[in-house]
Scaffold this active site. Structure first.
Site, PDB file in Angstrom:
ATOM      1  N   HIS A 264     116.930-114.372  -2.242  1.00  0.00           N
ATOM      2  CA  HIS A 264     116.017-113.345  -2.958  1.00  0.00           C
ATOM      3  C   HIS A 264     114.499-113.583  -2.374  1.00  0.00           C
ATOM      4  O   HIS A 264     113.579-112.972  -2.993  1.00  0.00           O
ATOM      5  CB  HIS A 264     116.013-113.907  -4.457  1.00  0.00           C
ATOM      6  CG  HIS A 264     115.225-115.095  -4.801  1.00  0.00           C
ATOM      7  ND1 HIS A 264     115.750-116.346  -4.704  1.00  0.00           N
ATOM      8  CD2 HIS A 264     113.918-115.402  -5.166  1.00  0.00           C
ATOM      9  CE1 HIS A 264     114.981-117.332  -4.869  1.00  0.00           C
ATOM     10  NE2 HIS A 264     113.960-116.933  -5.149  1.00  0.00           N
TER      11      HIS A 264
HETATM   12  C1  UD1 Z   1     110.024-115.826  -8.400  1.00  0.00           C
HETATM   13  C2  UD1 Z   1     109.205-116.883  -7.680  1.00  0.00           C
HETATM   14  C3  UD1 Z   1     110.267-117.768  -6.835  1.00  0.00           C
HETATM   15  C4  UD1 Z   1     111.363-118.013  -7.538  1.00  0.00           C
HETATM   16  C5  UD1 Z   1     112.165-116.854  -8.088  1.00  0.00           C
HETATM   17  C6  UD1 Z   1     113.332-117.295  -9.034  1.00  0.00           C
HETATM   18  C7  UD1 Z   1     106.792-116.609  -7.702  1.00  0.00           C
HETATM   19  C8  UD1 Z   1     105.851-116.359  -6.522  1.00  0.00           C
HETATM   20  N1  UD1 Z   1     108.094-116.577  -7.049  1.00  0.00           N
HETATM   21  O1  UD1 Z   1     110.204-114.886  -7.290  1.00  0.00           O
HETATM   22  O2  UD1 Z   1     109.419-118.919  -6.786  1.00  0.00           O
HETATM   23  O3  UD1 Z   1     112.441-118.885  -6.684  1.00  0.00           O
HETATM   24  O4  UD1 Z   1     111.034-116.159  -8.980  1.00  0.00           O
HETATM   25  O5  UD1 Z   1     113.941-116.017  -9.474  1.00  0.00           O
HETATM   26  O6  UD1 Z   1     106.616-116.695  -8.723  1.00  0.00           O
HETATM   27  N2  UD1 Z   1     112.750-108.826 -11.610  1.00  0.00           N
HETATM   28  C9  UD1 Z   1     113.374-108.064 -12.663  1.00  0.00           C
HETATM   29  N3  UD1 Z   1     113.366-108.861 -13.645  1.00  0.00           N
HETATM   30  C10 UD1 Z   1     113.104-110.117 -13.864  1.00  0.00           C
HETATM   31  C11 UD1 Z   1     112.326-110.513 -12.796  1.00  0.00           C
HETATM   32  C12 UD1 Z   1     111.980-109.823 -11.623  1.00  0.00           C
HETATM   33  O7  UD1 Z   1     113.783-107.018 -12.379  1.00  0.00           O
HETATM   34  O8  UD1 Z   1     113.145-110.496 -14.920  1.00  0.00           O
HETATM   35  C13 UD1 Z   1     112.298-107.802 -10.529  1.00  0.00           C
HETATM   36  C14 UD1 Z   1     111.100-107.139 -10.447  1.00  0.00           C
HETATM   37  O9  UD1 Z   1     111.180-105.837  -9.790  1.00  0.00           O
HETATM   38  C15 UD1 Z   1     110.003-107.855  -9.433  1.00  0.00           C
HETATM   39  C16 UD1 Z   1     110.781-108.555  -8.595  1.00  0.00           C
HETATM   40  O10 UD1 Z   1     112.324-108.771  -9.177  1.00  0.00           O
HETATM   41  O11 UD1 Z   1     108.978-107.082  -8.983  1.00  0.00           O
HETATM   42  C17 UD1 Z   1     110.454-110.087  -8.092  1.00  0.00           C
HETATM   43  O12 UD1 Z   1     110.174-110.678  -9.217  1.00  0.00           O
HETATM   44  P1  UD1 Z   1     109.101-111.981  -9.191  1.00  0.00           P
HETATM   45  O13 UD1 Z   1     108.934-112.555 -10.603  1.00  0.00           O
HETATM   46  O14 UD1 Z   1     107.799-111.180  -8.841  1.00  0.00           O
HETATM   47  O15 UD1 Z   1     109.278-112.739  -8.145  1.00  0.00           O
HETATM   48  P2  UD1 Z   1     110.840-113.452  -7.495  1.00  0.00           P
HETATM   49  O16 UD1 Z   1     111.134-112.784  -6.252  1.00  0.00           O
HETATM   50  O17 UD1 Z   1     111.877-113.421  -8.858  1.00  0.00           O
END
Ligand code: UD1
Length: 402
Positions: A233
């Site tokens: 991811h």
């Molecule tokens: C985040 C953490 C990463 C961790 C990961 C575990 C940061 C910078 N990154 O990355 O260190 O390893 O979480 O999962 O904090 N989204 C959903 N549902 C959710 C959460 C996210 O659909 O519940 C989607 C959204 O489109 C979002 C994308 O995933 O824009 C990325 O989510 P985000 O929390 O920004 O970063 P992660 O890639 O999950």
């Protein structure tokens, strides 16, 4: 004493759960002993960086976490928007709750945002503020292109107590000029959760649902079909179509031999759809025929069960490198570096890089890996107790600093 712990994203939940359990155990001791110290009031704040059942709620259920006292519900956004929203709302929470200690864990945006806000808050004209503790301090990939590395470095430089999971953390913090008396080598609260929930994970039905358990036959004992487990991811790996295709190409050989179970993170799913990668590498979806088996993100217990029984794990996650080390499961990390070098020293983890040849070679070598498994120091299920014990011994008068 009032402690406020922050959770935001999926890997935070298992790091905080043991701390809450250790606070409860501390309070039980205090209630039966006259010199057992002060009771601790604990508040759980969820920023809402991750949300919904798959990425958040199911973890609360699996880990027996209490409902958050405050849920900010910030949701997704760019790093700036997400961090700014968390900062705005967390400042209000701090001013209303006035905790003695704020605990942040790991390296996600919520960690950074809440640590920075707490370091600048002022409860009175003398600038009194809570003490800040960082759990999983000192890890460094030395790769500033990773958002988490920025979060780690900034957080460690604004907090007061640095709780370290492995020896490299002590070295890194000292090299950055952080005073040794702030650094405490306590072990790994994520491993506390792993050890606590491992037996319970055996009751997961995921292996059966994925047809990975062989029928018991005459012996009365079922066995597990060999399979690989994949998680991917990280923005550097999945946000660019060429990089993502290269990684999938590196997995092709493995996929002809073993089913690769792939719980797909929402970020990754979105990118796969955008890049039209859905059909790439999709072998038979029957799990005993090889190929990639795409499934939704898993809850904590289901994932533990799949990780524990996997022949090999391929990942770009940080925490999974540690969990496989503890379980003795061979792990291939699809990154150029790791902030968790102890997992490589112990021999369970190999850093493969992101080029297909490197990934293929690392998988081959890990599949023939033999040797005993030794677990890093203090990864013994008691890290959270050490943390709470330390916090409970910090006298009240020292907590709010002028
Ligand atoms: C985040 C953490 C990463 C961790 C990961 C575990 C940061 C910078 N990154 O990355 O260190 O390893 O979480 O999962 O904090 N989204 C959903 N549902 C959710 C959460 C996210 O659909 O519940 C989607 C959204 O489109 C979002 C994308 O995933 O824009 C990325 O989510 P985000 O929390 O920004 O970063 P992660 O890639 O999950």
């Amino acid at each position: 004493m009032k402690i406020l712990s922050v959770v935001g994203a999926r890997p935070n939940f298992m790091k905080v759960a043991p701390i809450i359990a250790a606070v409860e155990s501390h309070n039980r001791k205090v209630s039966v002993s006259s010199d057992g110290g002060e009771p601790i009031q604990h508040l759980l704040v969820h920023t809402g960086q991750h949300y919904g059942d798959l990425m958040s709620d199911s973890f609360f259920a699996d880990l027996g976490l209490p409902k958050p006292d405050v849920h900010m519900g910030v949701g997704s956004g760019s790093h700036a928007v997400q961090s700014a929203e968390i900062m705005k709302r967390f400042e209000e929470i701090l001013l209303a709750e006035r905790p003695d200690v704020v605990i942040v864990v790991g390296d996600v945006n919520s960690t950074l945002a809440c640590a920075v806000v707490t370091s600048k808050i002022s409860f009175d004209t003398n600038g009194a503020r809570p003490l800040i503790a960082h759990v999983e301090s000192g890890l460094r990939s030395f790769d500033r292109t990773m958002p988490e590395e920025i979060n780690r470095v900034v957080t460690d430089h604004v907090v007061d107590l640095l709780f370290v999971t492995e020896e490299s953390g002590i070295r890194n913090l000292k090299n950055e000029g952080i005073s040794p008396d702030k650094i405490h080598f306590v072990g790994n609260t994520m491993i506390d959760s792993l050890l606590r929930f491992l037996a319970k994970a055996d009751s997961s039905k995921k292996l059966d649902e994925l047809h990975l358990r062989l029928p018991s036959g005459n012996t009365g004992r079922s066995s597990v079909t060999p399979y690989a487990l994949l998680t991917m991811h990280r923005p550097a790996n999945v946000d660019n179509p060429e990089a993502f295709r290269e990684i999938l190409a590196g997995l092709e050989e493995l996929a002809t031999d073993l089913p690769i179970v792939f719980p797909v993170h929402p970020r990754t799913r979105k990118r796969m759809e955008e890049f039209g990668l859905k059909l790439h590498l999709s072998g038979e979806s029957k799990s005993n025929a090889g190929g990639l088996v795409l499934i939704d993100p898993l809850g904590y217990l289901d994932f533990l069960c799949l990780m524990k029984n996997a022949a090999i794990v391929v990942t770009d996650s940080g925490g999974i490198q540690e969990e496989t080390t503890c379980l003795g499961v061979p792990c291939v990390t699809v990154r150029d570096n790791t902030e968790r070098p102890v997992t490589v020293d112990k021999g369970t983890n190999v850093i493969a890089g992101t080029a297909q040849a490197g990934i293929r070679a690392a998988i081959r070598s890990q599949r023939t890996r033999s040797g005993s498994n030794s677990v890093p120091q203090f990864w013994d299920g008691h890290a959270a107790e050490r943390i709470v014990d330390l916090l409970s011994r910090v006298r009240q008068s020292n907590l709010v600093r002028a």
